[in-house]
Motif scaffolding. Structure first.
Motif, PDB file in Angstrom:
ATOM      1  N   LEU A   1       0.930  -1.093   0.455  1.00 31.49           N
ATOM      2  CA  LEU A   1      -0.026   0.186  -0.127  1.00 31.49           C
ATOM      3  C   LEU A   1       0.984   1.374   0.111  1.00 31.49           C
ATOM      4  O   LEU A   1       1.699   1.455   1.314  1.00 31.49           O
ATOM      5  CB  LEU A   1      -0.959   0.208   1.653  1.00 31.49           C
ATOM      6  N   ALA A   2       1.147   2.083  -1.404  1.00 35.59           N
ATOM      7  CA  ALA A   2       1.536   3.386  -1.337  1.00 35.59           C
ATOM      8  C   ALA A   2       0.606   4.153  -1.090  1.00 35.59           C
ATOM      9  O   ALA A   2       0.063   4.321  -1.461  1.00 35.59           O
ATOM     10  CB  ALA A   2       2.543   3.402  -2.592  1.00 35.59           C
ATOM     11  N   ILE A   3       1.676   5.728  -0.356  1.00 36.02           N
ATOM     12  CA  ILE A   3       0.394   6.907   0.179  1.00 36.02           C
ATOM     13  C   ILE A   3       1.090   7.800  -0.207  1.00 36.02           C
ATOM     14  O   ILE A   3       1.897   8.090   0.599  1.00 36.02           O
ATOM     15  CB  ILE A   3       0.239   6.094   1.774  1.00 36.02           C
ATOM     16  N   ASP A   4       0.860   8.642  -0.754  1.00 40.96           N
ATOM     17  CA  ASP A   4       1.207  10.347  -0.515  1.00 40.96           C
ATOM     18  C   ASP A   4      -0.442  11.059  -0.336  1.00 40.96           C
ATOM     19  O   ASP A   4      -0.967  11.447  -1.085  1.00 40.96           O
ATOM     20  CB  ASP A   4       1.828  10.051  -2.033  1.00 40.96           C
ATOM     21  N   TRP A   5       0.301  12.241  -0.414  1.00 44.22           N
ATOM     22  CA  TRP A   5      -0.789  13.056  -0.408  1.00 44.22           C
ATOM     23  C   TRP A   5      -0.690  14.264  -1.746  1.00 44.22           C
ATOM     24  O   TRP A   5      -2.007  14.852  -2.684  1.00 44.22           O
ATOM     25  CB  TRP A   5      -0.373  14.596   0.462  1.00 44.22           C
ATOM     26  N   GLY A   6       0.495  13.462  -2.179  1.00 45.35           N
ATOM     27  CA  GLY A   6       0.228  14.442  -3.546  1.00 45.35           C
ATOM     28  C   GLY A   6      -0.535  14.155  -4.640  1.00 45.35           C
ATOM     29  O   GLY A   6      -0.247  12.421  -4.631  1.00 45.35           O
ATOM     30  N   ALA A   7      -1.690  14.556  -5.329  1.00 41.82           N
ATOM     31  CA  ALA A   7      -2.549  13.597  -6.253  1.00 41.82           C
ATOM     32  C   ALA A   7      -1.215  13.022  -7.545  1.00 41.82           C
ATOM     33  O   ALA A   7      -1.003  11.947  -8.290  1.00 41.82           O
ATOM     34  CB  ALA A   7      -3.951  14.275  -6.517  1.00 41.82           C
ATOM     35  N   SER A   8      -0.300  13.916  -8.084  1.00 43.00           N
ATOM     36  CA  SER A   8      -0.117  13.727  -8.564  1.00 43.00           C
ATOM     37  C   SER A   8       1.719  12.370  -9.256  1.00 43.00           C
ATOM     38  O   SER A   8       1.501  11.393  -9.317  1.00 43.00           O
ATOM     39  CB  SER A   8       1.363  14.604  -9.610  1.00 43.00           C
ATOM     40  N   GLU A   9       1.940  12.450  -7.360  1.00 47.73           N
ATOM     41  CA  GLU A   9       2.415  11.462  -7.056  1.00 47.73           C
ATOM     42  C   GLU A   9       1.753   9.846  -6.573  1.00 47.73           C
ATOM     43  O   GLU A   9       2.014   8.807  -7.630  1.00 47.73           O
ATOM     44  CB  GLU A   9       3.470  11.592  -5.952  1.00 47.73           C
ATOM     45  N   VAL A  10       0.807   9.752  -6.251  1.00 50.81           N
ATOM     46  CA  VAL A  10      -0.026   9.230  -6.452  1.00 50.81           C
ATOM     47  C   VAL A  10      -0.284   8.664  -7.903  1.00 50.81           C
ATOM     48  O   VAL A  10      -0.646   7.087  -8.692  1.00 50.81           O
ATOM     49  CB  VAL A  10      -1.218   9.724  -5.636  1.00 50.81           C
ATOM     50  N   ALA A  11      -0.550   9.600  -8.672  1.00 48.19           N
ATOM     51  CA  ALA A  11      -1.760   8.958  -9.907  1.00 48.19           C
ATOM     52  C   ALA A  11       0.294   8.164 -10.355  1.00 48.19           C
ATOM     53  O   ALA A  11       0.141   7.666 -11.577  1.00 48.19           O
ATOM     54  CB  ALA A  11      -1.785   9.955 -11.270  1.00 48.19           C
ATOM     55  N   THR A  12       1.462   8.434 -10.583  1.00 46.34           N
ATOM     56  CA  THR A  12       2.227   8.530 -11.148  1.00 46.34           C
ATOM     57  C   THR A  12       2.767   7.352 -10.512  1.00 46.34           C
ATOM     58  O   THR A  12       3.006   6.246 -11.618  1.00 46.34           O
ATOM     59  CB  THR A  12       3.538   9.417 -11.315  1.00 46.34           C
ATOM     60  N   THR A  13       2.471   6.482  -9.810  1.00 47.42           N
ATOM     61  CA  THR A  13       3.050   5.835  -8.938  1.00 47.42           C
ATOM     62  C   THR A  13       1.837   4.175  -9.127  1.00 47.42           C
ATOM     63  O   THR A  13       2.680   3.404  -9.649  1.00 47.42           O
ATOM     64  CB  THR A  13       3.091   5.671  -7.213  1.00 47.42           C
ATOM     65  N   ARG A  14       0.714   4.905  -9.010  1.00 49.39           N
ATOM     66  CA  ARG A  14      -0.146   3.548  -9.477  1.00 49.39           C
ATOM     67  C   ARG A  14      -0.118   3.311 -10.861  1.00 49.39           C
ATOM     68  O   ARG A  14      -0.052   1.782 -11.679  1.00 49.39           O
ATOM     69  CB  ARG A  14      -2.030   4.304 -10.070  1.00 49.39           C
ATOM     70  N   THR A  15       0.245   3.995 -11.544  1.00 49.45           N
ATOM     71  CA  THR A  15       0.463   3.954 -14.011  1.00 49.45           C
ATOM     72  C   THR A  15       1.670   2.655 -13.209  1.00 49.45           C
ATOM     73  O   THR A  15       1.961   1.977 -14.225  1.00 49.45           O
ATOM     74  CB  THR A  15       0.811   5.275 -13.949  1.00 49.45           C
ATOM     75  N   TRP A  16       3.359   3.142 -12.058  1.00 51.02           N
ATOM     76  CA  TRP A  16       4.774   1.854 -12.986  1.00 51.02           C
ATOM     77  C   TRP A  16       3.450   0.656 -12.612  1.00 51.02           C
ATOM     78  O   TRP A  16       4.346   0.218 -12.047  1.00 51.02           O
ATOM     79  CB  TRP A  16       4.774   3.141 -12.311  1.00 51.02           C
ATOM     80  N   LEU A  17       3.106   1.164 -11.063  1.00 50.86           N
ATOM     81  CA  LEU A  17       2.659  -0.527 -10.604  1.00 50.86           C
ATOM     82  C   LEU A  17       1.753  -1.534 -11.450  1.00 50.86           C
ATOM     83  O   LEU A  17       1.962  -2.433 -12.134  1.00 50.86           O
ATOM     84  CB  LEU A  17       1.954  -0.079  -9.546  1.00 50.86           C
ATOM     85  N   HIS A  18       0.556  -0.740 -12.087  1.00 56.59           N
ATOM     86  CA  HIS A  18       0.123  -0.910 -12.591  1.00 56.59           C
ATOM     87  C   HIS A  18       1.035  -1.824 -14.382  1.00 56.59           C
ATOM     88  O   HIS A  18       0.739  -3.074 -14.718  1.00 56.59           O
ATOM     89  CB  HIS A  18      -0.785  -0.332 -14.234  1.00 56.59           C
ATOM     90  N   ALA A  19       2.369  -0.940 -14.935  1.00 46.06           N
ATOM     91  CA  ALA A  19       2.866  -0.890 -15.801  1.00 46.06           C
ATOM     92  C   ALA A  19       4.423  -2.673 -15.333  1.00 46.06           C
ATOM     93  O   ALA A  19       3.791  -3.448 -16.487  1.00 46.06           O
ATOM     94  CB  ALA A  19       4.036  -0.145 -15.914  1.00 46.06           C
ATOM     95  N   ILE A  20       4.588  -2.382 -14.415  1.00 42.84           N
ATOM     96  CA  ILE A  20       5.304  -3.504 -13.762  1.00 42.84           C
ATOM     97  C   ILE A  20       4.099  -5.181 -13.697  1.00 42.84           C
ATOM     98  O   ILE A  20       4.539  -6.291 -14.198  1.00 42.84           O
ATOM     99  CB  ILE A  20       5.759  -3.360 -12.346  1.00 42.84           C
TER     100      ILE A  20
END
Length: 240
Positions: free
Chosen positions: A39-58
Motif C-alpha cells: 500500500l503506497a500512500i502520498d498526499w500529492g495527487a500527481s505522485e499517487v497517479a504516477t505511482t499507480r501507473t508504474w505499478l500497473h506497468a510492473i
C-alpha cells in the motif's frame, strides 16, 4: 535508486508493506517485485497517479510474482487509513522532514505495525543538509519543503518515544551530497553546465552501476552520505 536496504528490512513475499510518502513509487516498486502486498500512500495527487501507473506497468510486464498486490491512495500520514497492527513493514523515506507534526506521523507508524514488525525511516543527514541550508534558502524554505534537520539521536529518540526500538543505522547516497551543494551554490532552479554534467554522472551511475562509483559511494557514505537510514522494530511477537 533505493535508500532503504531491503535485506536489512527483511521484505519478503506475502508481507503487508506500507510505503509512506511514496513520491513516485521507487520503494513501493521494489517491495512489489519482492512479492509483498503493498500500500503506497502520498498526499500529492500527481505522485499517487504516477505511482499507480508504474505499478500497473510492473504488473503488466510480469515483473511481480504471483500473490503480490499493490494499491495506491492519497492520505494524510498523520491519520493513516490503515487498521491497528495490520502491517508487517513500513517504509518512510525522505518524508518526515516535510511534516510539521512528525511525532503524530511516527505514532501512526507504531499504531499500524504488527508486534514484531519493522520500519525503515530515512531523512536527510544532518551535516550535508546543514550545508544545503547554509547555501540556499530556496532549497528548503518553500511550500512543501524541509522544515527541520534531524540529528541521528533525535530521530531515534522520537521513534523510541512512540514505542519502537531502533536497531541499526547506515547512510546512503554520498555521491548526491556534492550535487546538491553545487545546486544550492549556483541556484536550485538554475540549469548550468556544471549541474547538467554532474546530473549526467548520477544518471549514468544509476543505470550502469559501475564498480568504480559503487566502491566510491560505499567508502564515502559514512562520511558524507546524504541520507540517514534508521531501522526499528515494534516489540512483541510476529504472530498474526
Amino acid at each position: 535508486m533505493l535508500t532503504v536496504d531491503y535485506d536489512l528490512l527483511d521484505v519478503g513475499p506475502g508481507m503487508r508493506v506500507l510505503d509512506l510518502g511514496c513520491g513516485e513509487g521507487r520503494h513501493a516498486f521494489e517491495a512489489f517485485r519482492r512479492g509483498a502486498s503493498v500500500l503506497a500512500i502520498d498526499w500529492g495527487a500527481s505522485e499517487v497517479a504516477t505511482t499507480r501507473t508504474w505499478l500497473h506497468a510492473i504488473a503488466a510486464a510480469g515483473e511481480a510474482p504471483a500473490g503480490a498486490s499493490a494499491e495506491v491512495t492519497r492520505a494524510d500520514l498523520r491519520a493513516l487509513p490503515v487498521p491497528d497492527a495490520s502491517v508487517d513493514r513500513v517504509i518512510a523515506s525522505e518524508v518526515l522532514e516535510h511534516i510539521a507534526d512528525d511525532r503524530a506521523a511516527i505514532a501512526e507508524i507504531a499504531r499500524v505495525l504488527k508486534p514484531g514488525g519493522r520500519v525503515a525511516v530515512t531523512v536527510p543527514r544532518y551535516g550535508p543538509e546543514r550545508v544545503c541550508w547554509a547555501l540556499s534558502d530556496e532549497y528548503h524554505a518553500n511550500e512543501g519543503g524541509h522544515i527541520r534537520i534531524y540529528r541521528g539521536d533525535q530521530l531515534e529518540e522520537r521513534l523510541a518515544a512512540a514505542g519502537l526500538r531502533p536497531t541499526r543505522t547506515h547512510h546512503a547516497h554520498a555521491l548526491h551530497a556534492p550535487y546538491w551543494w553545487l545546486k544550492c551554490a549556483v541556484g536550485v532552479d538554475r540549469d548550468t553546465r556544471a549541474t547538467r554534467a554532474y546530473h549526467r554522472v548520477l544518471v549514468w551511475d544509476l543505470v550502469h552501476r559501475p564498480w568504480a562509483t559503487r566502491t566510491a559511494e560505499r567508502l564515502l557514505d559514512p562520511l558524507i552520505g546524504k541520507s540517514l537510514v534508521v531501522y526499528a522494530e515494534k516489540p512483541g511477537s510476529t504472530g498474526d
